[in-house]
Design an enzyme around this catalytic site. Structure first.
Site, PDB file in Angstrom:
ATOM      1  CG  PHE A  75      -3.614   7.128   1.909  1.00  0.00           C
ATOM      2  CD1 PHE A  75      -4.602   6.604   2.730  1.00  0.00           C
ATOM      3  CD2 PHE A  75      -3.997   7.914   0.838  1.00  0.00           C
ATOM      4  CE1 PHE A  75      -5.952   6.873   2.494  1.00  0.00           C
ATOM      5  CE2 PHE A  75      -5.343   8.181   0.589  1.00  0.00           C
ATOM      6  CZ  PHE A  75      -6.315   7.670   1.418  1.00  0.00           C
ATOM      7  CG  HIS A 133      -4.608   6.079  -3.144  1.00  0.00           C
ATOM      8  ND1 HIS A 133      -3.349   5.548  -3.052  1.00  0.00           N
ATOM      9  CD2 HIS A 133      -5.389   5.350  -2.323  1.00  0.00           C
ATOM     10  CE1 HIS A 133      -3.367   4.547  -2.199  1.00  0.00           C
ATOM     11  NE2 HIS A 133      -4.598   4.396  -1.738  1.00  0.00           N
ATOM     12  CG  HIS A 182      -8.030   5.573   5.422  1.00  0.00           C
ATOM     13  ND1 HIS A 182      -7.001   4.691   5.625  1.00  0.00           N
ATOM     14  CD2 HIS A 182      -8.648   5.159   4.287  1.00  0.00           C
ATOM     15  CE1 HIS A 182      -6.993   3.788   4.655  1.00  0.00           C
ATOM     16  NE2 HIS A 182      -7.984   4.049   3.820  1.00  0.00           N
ATOM     17  CG  HIS A 219      -7.627   0.054  -2.825  1.00  0.00           C
ATOM     18  ND1 HIS A 219      -7.423   1.170  -3.617  1.00  0.00           N
ATOM     19  CD2 HIS A 219      -6.917   0.272  -1.693  1.00  0.00           C
ATOM     20  CE1 HIS A 219      -6.640   2.016  -2.973  1.00  0.00           C
ATOM     21  NE2 HIS A 219      -6.309   1.515  -1.796  1.00  0.00           N
ATOM     22  CG  HIS A 263     -11.511   5.497   0.988  1.00  0.00           C
ATOM     23  ND1 HIS A 263     -10.561   6.407   0.582  1.00  0.00           N
ATOM     24  CD2 HIS A 263     -10.827   4.397   1.390  1.00  0.00           C
ATOM     25  CE1 HIS A 263      -9.366   5.871   0.718  1.00  0.00           C
ATOM     26  NE2 HIS A 263      -9.488   4.653   1.208  1.00  0.00           N
ATOM     27  CG  HIS A 292      -2.027   1.026   1.042  1.00  0.00           C
ATOM     28  ND1 HIS A 292      -2.007   2.225   1.701  1.00  0.00           N
ATOM     29  CD2 HIS A 292      -3.119   1.052   0.234  1.00  0.00           C
ATOM     30  CE1 HIS A 292      -3.069   2.935   1.318  1.00  0.00           C
ATOM     31  NE2 HIS A 292      -3.749   2.243   0.434  1.00  0.00           N
ATOM     32  CG  HIS A 301      -9.555  -0.448   1.268  1.00  0.00           C
ATOM     33  ND1 HIS A 301      -9.847   0.222   0.105  1.00  0.00           N
ATOM     34  CD2 HIS A 301      -8.875   0.416   2.056  1.00  0.00           C
ATOM     35  CE1 HIS A 301      -9.343   1.452   0.186  1.00  0.00           C
ATOM     36  NE2 HIS A 301      -8.749   1.593   1.350  1.00  0.00           N
TER      37      HIS A 301
HETATM   38 CU1  C2O Z   1      -5.311   2.831  -0.579  1.00  0.00          CU
HETATM   39 CU2  C2O Z   1      -8.000   3.379   1.833  1.00  0.00          CU
HETATM   40  O1  C2O Z   1      -6.500   3.679   0.698  1.00  0.00           O
END
Ligand code: C2O
Length: 520
Positions: A257, A108, A247, A117, A243, A88, A270
């Site tokens: 990230f 992203h 995070h 993802h 989303h 990631h 995810h």
């Molecule tokens: Cu690759 Cu939730 O981010």
């Protein structure tokens, strides 16, 4: 000329964006250099990803065991937990350049967000299954969009991630332990809402970002990103929020990230985002996968459960059934959520009438709207910096016919009106956020988002190690056709858009370069 994004050369890992000091190991093993083409194993059992708040004791034991075994692998094994987290980091911190290009690769903030993802989770799940020697193993999903009020609650940190050592990450925000409800618009500052209001705002955000504001593929998936393009052209609706907000709300490793993959809850978070892709497609209309060959033929590489480097295509990921997994059925009540009328949400704010003078209050509000200046679309040298306070602009609605000729295959009915905020620039290393309201000039950071005037939100998650001076640039596109109808202003010639900086990053300078309306 076809130009899908190609997998990077793994031998050319550059540490440019990776901080020296904290040194996350973002470079992936680069041997073998040659990747094998993906083949689906049709003999795999159909796996069912279940909601993480509904797992039984036996499944929880298995789930924890899988991560225990993954964590026990040596760090240099591409299947180890630390290497999985690095995957990631690598594709978010731009550890690689695009093939045959000097542009950094970033998956992203573009139409690659969902498929990349999906593949990442696919291989992660297969590795966990291998650890258990159990091909039926499937990753549970964190059902944060579900605002049900019965226990166990879906929209708190599920107990499974608190009670099982291999599934814990001690860096999470201490104040967001259960029973604190997840805030799907979180931006680093508690919203201070009571649970009932929080649920309503969460539901309206979900409805906005999946149903009314995401009626076309590009609004949902994000903008086109092809070989040689500068990265991060603009995220889709769900990527922006919920989303990103989840995070930040989870906090700690998840809040950045570069480190998010170090928290096992990341993969469950995810899985839910991935599930929402299926839910969105089930809503009908133009909500279908992108058909552009540059999307379908974009390729990535991942290490599989046997530590073999595999090359995959976006087009092979559009059906989860083909990948031999599916999701447990759970209710998605936000699909039909109706926000509260404004007069109830904010006492004293006057509704605006669509055609002519409906009431003295509406007339007064209309003349207020008329006084607001037009910022206009992007032109060289013009910009507005938002820091701390709301910004209003009148926006003219262009003639729909001009766009019709460009989109011949789309019916008049289906042509979607899109509010475009151009040249958004935020500091990469800071949390920032603004909400977008329509015909509500006095919207401020206290304004509820559970109102029809709320159109969408923009949230930035900081990138580890991207120092001051690095800006993230994007175009924000929000579908507003349904909204104008709901507000009764389908026939007006212009609307007023208010951008409201919010949350912890309220005072962070956010630059915008233009506002306009298009049809797509
Ligand atoms: Cu690759 Cu939730 O981010």
């Amino acid at each position: 000329m076809a130009s899908p994004i190609q997998p990077p050369d793994l031998t050319q890992c550059q540490k440019a964006d990776v901080p020296g000091g904290s040194s996350p190991k973002c470079c992936l093993p680069s041997d073998p250099v040659k990747a094998t083409d993906f083949q689906i194993d049709a003999s795999l059992p159909m796996r069912v990803r279940m909601a993480s708040h509904l797992l039984d004791a036996a499944y929880i034991t298995k789930y924890n065991r899988a991560y225990e075994l993954m964590r026990a692998l040596p760090d240099d094994d591409p299947r180890s937990f630390s290497q999985q987290a690095s995957v990631h980091c690598a594709f978010c911190q731009s550890a690689y350049l695009q093939k045959n290009s000097n542009e950094k690769l970033q998956i992203h903030f573009s139409w690659l967000f969902y498929p990349w993802h999906r593949w990442y989770l696919y291989f992660h799940e297969r590795i966990l299954a291998k650890m258990l020697n159990d091909d039926t193993f499937a990753l549970p999903f964190w059902n944060w969009d579900n605002q049900a009020i019965f226990s166990p609650l879906p929209n708190v940190i599920p107990a499974v991630f608190i009670e099982n050592p291999a599934l814990v990450d001690n860096t999470r925000a201490p104040s967001h332990q259960p029973p604190t409800l997840v805030d799907l618009t979180y931006s680093g500052k508690p919203g201070g809402l009571d649970p009932e209001q929080q649920r309503a705002e969460n539901n309206n955000l979900m409805h906005q970002e999946l149903v009314s504001g995401a009626k076309t593929p590009s609004l949902f998936f994000g903008q086109a990103y092809r070989a040689g393009d500068a990265n991060a052209p603009g995220p889709g609706s769900v990527e922006r929020a919920p989303h990103t907000a989840v995070h930040l709300w989870t906090g700690g490793d998840m809040g950045n990230f570069g480190t998010a993959g170090r928290d096992p809850i990341f993969y469950s978070h995810h899985a839910n985002v991935d599930r929402l892709w299926n839910v969105w497609k089930s809503l009908g209309g133009r909500r279908k996968d992108i058909t552009d060959p540059d999307w379908l033929n974009a390729e990535f590489v991942f290490y599989d459960e046997n530590a073999t480097l595999i090359k995959v295509k976006v087009g092979d990921a559009v059906s989860t059934e083909k990948l031999r997994y599916t999701y447990q059925n759970v209710p998605n009540p936000w699909i039909t959520h109706i926000s509260s009328p404004l007069s109830i949400s904010i006492a004293g704010t006057k509704p605006v009438s669509s055609n002519g003078v409906a009431s003295p209050a509406a007339a007064e509000a209309t003349s207020l709207l008329e006084e607001i200046e037009e910022f206009g679309e992007e032109v060289e040298g013009k910009f507005k910096q938002l820091a701390g306070s709301a910004f209003q602009s009148k926006v003219k609605r262009p003639v729909k016919d001009l766009f019709k000729t460009l989109k011949k295959q789309i019916t008049d009915e289906e042509l979607e009106e899109v509010l475009v905020i151009q040249g958004v620039e935020v500091p990469s290393d800071k949390i920032s956020k603004f909400d977008v309201f329509i015909n509500l000039p006095d919207a401020n950071d206290k304004t509820s988002i559970n109102i029809p005037e709320f159109a969408g939100t923009f949230v930035n998650v900081p990138h580890l190690g991207m120092g001051p001076g690095m800006n993230r640039k994007a175009t924000l596109r929000i579908g507003i056709g349904d909204k104008l109808e709901q507000l009764g202003i389908k026939d007006v010639s212009s609307i007023v858009v208010t951008l409201v900086p919010k949350g912890q990053g309220k005072d962070v300078p956010i630059v915008i370069k233009g506002i306009k309306i298009e049809y797509e």
